[in-house]
Design an enzyme around this catalytic site. Sequence first.
Site, PDB file in Angstrom:
ATOM      1  N   ASP A 118      37.254 -56.637  -5.773  1.00 31.49           N
ATOM      2  CA  ASP A 118      38.480 -56.138  -6.395  1.00 31.49           C
ATOM      3  C   ASP A 118      39.228 -55.235  -5.419  1.00 31.49           C
ATOM      4  OD1 ASP A 118      40.304 -55.164  -8.581  1.00 31.49           O
ATOM      5  OD2 ASP A 118      38.823 -56.149  -9.844  1.00 31.49           O
ATOM      6  N   HIS A 168      42.565 -50.936 -10.287  1.00 30.84           N
ATOM      7  CA  HIS A 168      42.018 -52.089 -10.995  1.00 30.84           C
ATOM      8  C   HIS A 168      40.516 -52.242 -10.771  1.00 30.84           C
ATOM      9  CE1 HIS A 168      41.651 -56.540 -11.765  1.00 30.84           C
ATOM     10  NE2 HIS A 168      42.555 -56.282 -12.691  1.00 30.84           N
ATOM     11  N   SER A 200      41.319 -60.056 -16.733  1.00 29.28           N
ATOM     12  CA  SER A 200      40.605 -59.196 -15.792  1.00 29.28           C
ATOM     13  C   SER A 200      39.507 -58.408 -16.467  1.00 29.28           C
ATOM     14  CB  SER A 200      41.567 -58.196 -15.147  1.00 29.28           C
ATOM     15  OG  SER A 200      42.126 -58.692 -13.973  1.00 29.28           O
TER      16      SER A 200
END
Length: 681
Positions: A203, A273, A461
């Site tokens: 990520d 994220h 996600s």
Amino acid sequence: MPTVPRTALLLAAALLGAIADPSPAAATQREARQQVPRGAAQSLPPADGEVIVRFRAGAATLKHHALGESAKPETVVAVLAKRAGSLGQRVGRTIEAGEPVGDRMQVVRQRGADAAELARQLAADPEVEFAVPNGRQRRLQVPPNDPLYAVGPPISLPAQTGGPVVGQWYLRQPSPAFASSIGAEVAWLRGLGSASVVVAVLDTGVRFEHPDLGRAASGGRLLPGYDFVTDPTVANDGDGRDDDPSDAGDWIDGADRSNATFKDCDVSSSSWHGTATASLVGAAANNGVGMVGAAPGVQVLPVRVLGKCFGKDSDIQAAMRWAAGITVAGVPPNPTPAKVINMSLGSDGACSAAYQAVVDEVVARGVVIVAAAGNSAGEPVGTPASCNGVIAVSALRHVGTKVGFSDLGAQIAISAPGGNCVNIGGNEPCLYPILAALNAGLTAPQASTWSDSFDATLGTSFASPLVAGVVGLMYSQDLTLSVARVRAILQATARLFPETGGSANSPACAAPVKGAQQLECYCPNSNSPTYPLCGAGMLDAGAAVNAAALGSAVAAIEINPTTPLKGQSLTLSSAGSTAGAGRTIVGRAWSLVSGNGAVNFTGATDGVTATMSAGAAGTIVVRLTLTDDTGAPATSIATFTVVDPTPASDGGKGGGALSLPWLVLLALAAVALVRRRREAP
């Protein structure tokens, strides 16, 4: 004053009329807008003039320019340059070497060249197995489509004043109010996960100082990890690949847009994220602050592959190999190889030959890859989730229907909660977000925080790491599980999708079509002719972990070759299947769910193995049903793609027939959430 991004102001103006309108029709329109990511049809082109090349085994170039596993970084650079130079001489181009991906895979580039054209020419070289443009991927996070996420006072989550009032609803036992909840509490009765199990999160990197994560060496959940982002400008940390996967922030501002690297990107705040997805896998339990992850006892390996706006395929593919314990030239060996890899990122194209080759290599190591389906509102599954062998995850609303932003298709293995708001309009908080760890910084990192009802995390996600965490719990019970058995257990224990309870007039989900969005819909169960579109059902953590611990009956399917070519024969094997304790398998039945005409059985369909002929390219779904000596059945499905080996007219993927150009990601569906935060004093 709160900071209000310009995009939020534009959205506010666009939605002002609907927010003010209390009518049922307006409410339906608001919910529809909430489900569709902004700009989802846009995508990033591949990196300028860059191609990922895989040389054929035994190629003369490899023999003349060998690369040992223990080669020093300077030796790696020199060898890759010689390989690129040799290839360039043969095709009549001046080619530079880029970073290594695998032992026979590397990036090559020609400044200013068209990546697709360069790939087509290189793919025709007899020493090249395939050549594909070096695509760019983004995180698969949905930006809430309403201005209330960008305005208003901040919420102090540690003081429990900001919600969501439903808390981590997605981990609780399923109920009429939360039909899609995964039931983690039952799984935790067997333990919170073993520290001997490693789940890698590929990520944007992580914030090690977050109180729900922290470094494993200091009692936290995060292993040291690695940063695979090669471009210092994209990495935003001043250098290329190194041993620090800290997230430096991935914001894009107006000045960035003037840089050619980011001309296709959108202005956004930092997303944090990777911190969010890592927390959904393994945030600490019982530490008196914040949240808990699905598998709080496993160790999380942060692998940074995304920087500002995107990450390159070559970096992601090299990171996949490294995370699985496979040697990557120029990078120190991974001392803590993962059993599970989570990838909450992707593109909106079909699986490339390069991605499939890496997936095959990783899965052959016994490593499970879990990937988000994508957020283009009911369109086909993106890459890498569409690759054969990947456990692709679509997202559900709290009531169990497909949430509007989630993609779907036959490649989906299972579905899990992805968050939804339901009540968009006015100044109301989001009711059902996925609570996750974040950082308060709009650009560079500031204080640790968590998402909440006004700063919501939504998207496939966040469905994907829930599945990855549950797989970590399964391996905590039995480290010998094969990849095929993990998939089979997840699917065999999944709960049926609901047929009622969604929004008024929600239709049944239909097969996805590129460019045709479909919002909330009812996912089909196995009795439907359109099954599977959202996978085998809704994730059931407790049932999956219990099945892994007890060796319950499971119908496991393995396919060889993993990616069959048109004209090939393929073999389906049920050798990894098991009956329940004290029982034996007495019957097997193979059947074709979809793909008739593309493949056909060529022999008996009641044996341990079955053979098929691949007559055409396409996506195929097969079913295996076992019967034990008590007459009890166990069923599993498998999805795979038959590839046409003839190079496509817009080709470029030698030996792979996957279309170009290499369309990347779900664009603004991956842009960071438009957040409502105060500036730091």
